[in-house]
Write a protein that holds these residues in place. Structure first.
Motif: not given
Length: 379
Positions: A163-178
């Motif tokens: 979960a930490s990998d995704f949380m780190d990514f989401a912290t840097k990029h508040s908008k993203f494609f899935v």
């Protein structure tokens, strides 16, 4: 009775056509009357077992074709319906491919120049093997192979992802494609806003319970490319080949643009496709969508296609070859998708791209050239 038995009809009738002096007349008037009657018998009862999707596809695409091409009478409807079945049995052509290629207007010999999408997939799978297939189908695996050319961050999300990998990514990029890790046609692709750690955790929990995904930093395309449709990232597909002798070739590149409100540009999700002249980077004079409609201008933005210049075309051609040659050996064919940004062209993804829209946009069959570039022989 199986699909394999019916597919064997192809080689038999090819031999018959070679021996028969009438040639074209034999194909048009004599070939497969019994098989067609059998498959249509009792409301496609047998057809539903032999070719499960054929009956549904005919019912979907036949009315579209009749509405757009010539008189819509019972006699012509029956003729086209029969020809669609014959084209499936002899040429492997799906009804959608039939209308995209205007098969009604092509004789037997011209039809043989077209490669059907199922044949393309089988040949690539058998010729190059499972490992290369995984490099293309798995978006995270492809990202790892070509990471410097994406020029943006991405993260794999699945049950094995901390979960930490995704949380780190989401912290840097508040908008993203899935995107689904092995998704096609832009389906199940989402643009998400993540405004808090709580929402990031909620997104993570939902994603890991619904398969495996890749999340990517948002691409900010240039105004030139956004002019086609501002809500989608509009891309250029570059089918790239490196032959066994080391030569590089591009084959029938095309631009893809989304429709109003869409976040993806894939034709399979409602977008449009228009061919690009390989030597100049200028668009051809019409686009096509996945229902066979043709337009000389984008149906929403109204921008004319003919002669529109793809930005930095020579740079894109050079970049395509550079990326392809940087990949591991054995990748003789890659269909690269690129977006144009302030940084120049960036890689969106790569795959074993189908040739349906290439053949439809350029109005010619590509079987011979495709086989030549990948080094495949039918013999």
């Amino acid at each position: 009775m199986t699909e394999k038995i019916f597919c064997g009809i192809d080689s038999f009738f090819r031999r018959m056509l070679e021996k028969n002096k009438a040639g074209l007349r034999f194909y048009e008037n004599v070939i497969l009357p019994f098989e067609i009657i059998l498959l249509k018998w009792h409301g496609y009862t047998i057809c539903k077992h032999v070719f499960p999707s054929l009956e549904r596809a005919i019912k979907k695409y036949l009315p579209l074709y009749l509405d757009s091409e010539g008189p819509n009478d019972a006699q012509r409807c029956k003729k086209i319906e029969n020809d669609m079945i014959k084209s499936k049995l002899v040429n492997g052509i799906h009804p959608l491919e039939y209308i995209l290629y205007d098969f009604e207007k092509l004789d037997y010999h011209t039809r043989q120049e077209y490669i059907n999408d199922n044949e393309r997939w089988i040949i690539l799978h058998k010729f190059f093997g499972k490992d290369l297939k995984k490099d293309h189908r798995d978006k995270w695996r492809f990202y790892q192979l070509t990471k410097p050319y994406f020029k943006r961050e991405a993260c794999k999300v699945g049950k094995d992802t901390p979960a930490s990998d995704f949380m780190d990514f989401a912290t840097k990029h508040s908008k993203f494609f899935v995107k689904p890790l092995e998704g096609n046609y832009g389906q199940n692709t989402y643009l998400l806003d993540c405004t808090s750690p709580e929402k990031a955790q909620m997104i993570y929990d939902k994603l890991i319970t619904h398969g495996s995904w890749i999340v990517e930093e948002v691409i900010h395309q240039t105004e030139e490319m956004a002019s086609w449709n501002p809500t989608s990232v509009n891309t250029v597909r570059m089918p790239s080949f490196i032959t066994a002798s080391g030569e590089h070739h591009l084959m029938t590149p095309f631009l893809r643009a989304g429709r109003a409100g869409a976040i993806v540009d894939n034709a399979g999700s409602g977008g449009i496709v228009v061919g690009v002249d390989e030597s100049t980077g200028r668009l051809l004079d019409f686009c096509i969508d996945d229902e066979g409609h043709r337009y000389d201008a984008h149906p929403d933005s109204g921008i004319k296609f003919s002669g529109w210049q793809v930005p930095e075309w020579e740079n894109l051609c050079r970049l395509t070859e550079e990326i392809h040659r940087a990949m591991p050996k054995g990748h003789l064919y890659v269909a690269f998708d690129f977006a144009h940004t302030a940084q120049g062209w960036v890689l969106v993804e790569g795959n074993w791209g189908q040739l349906v829209f290439n053949q439809a946009c350029f109005r010619r069959g590509l079987k011979k050239l495709f086989f030549e570039y990948i080094g495949y022989s039918e013999k």
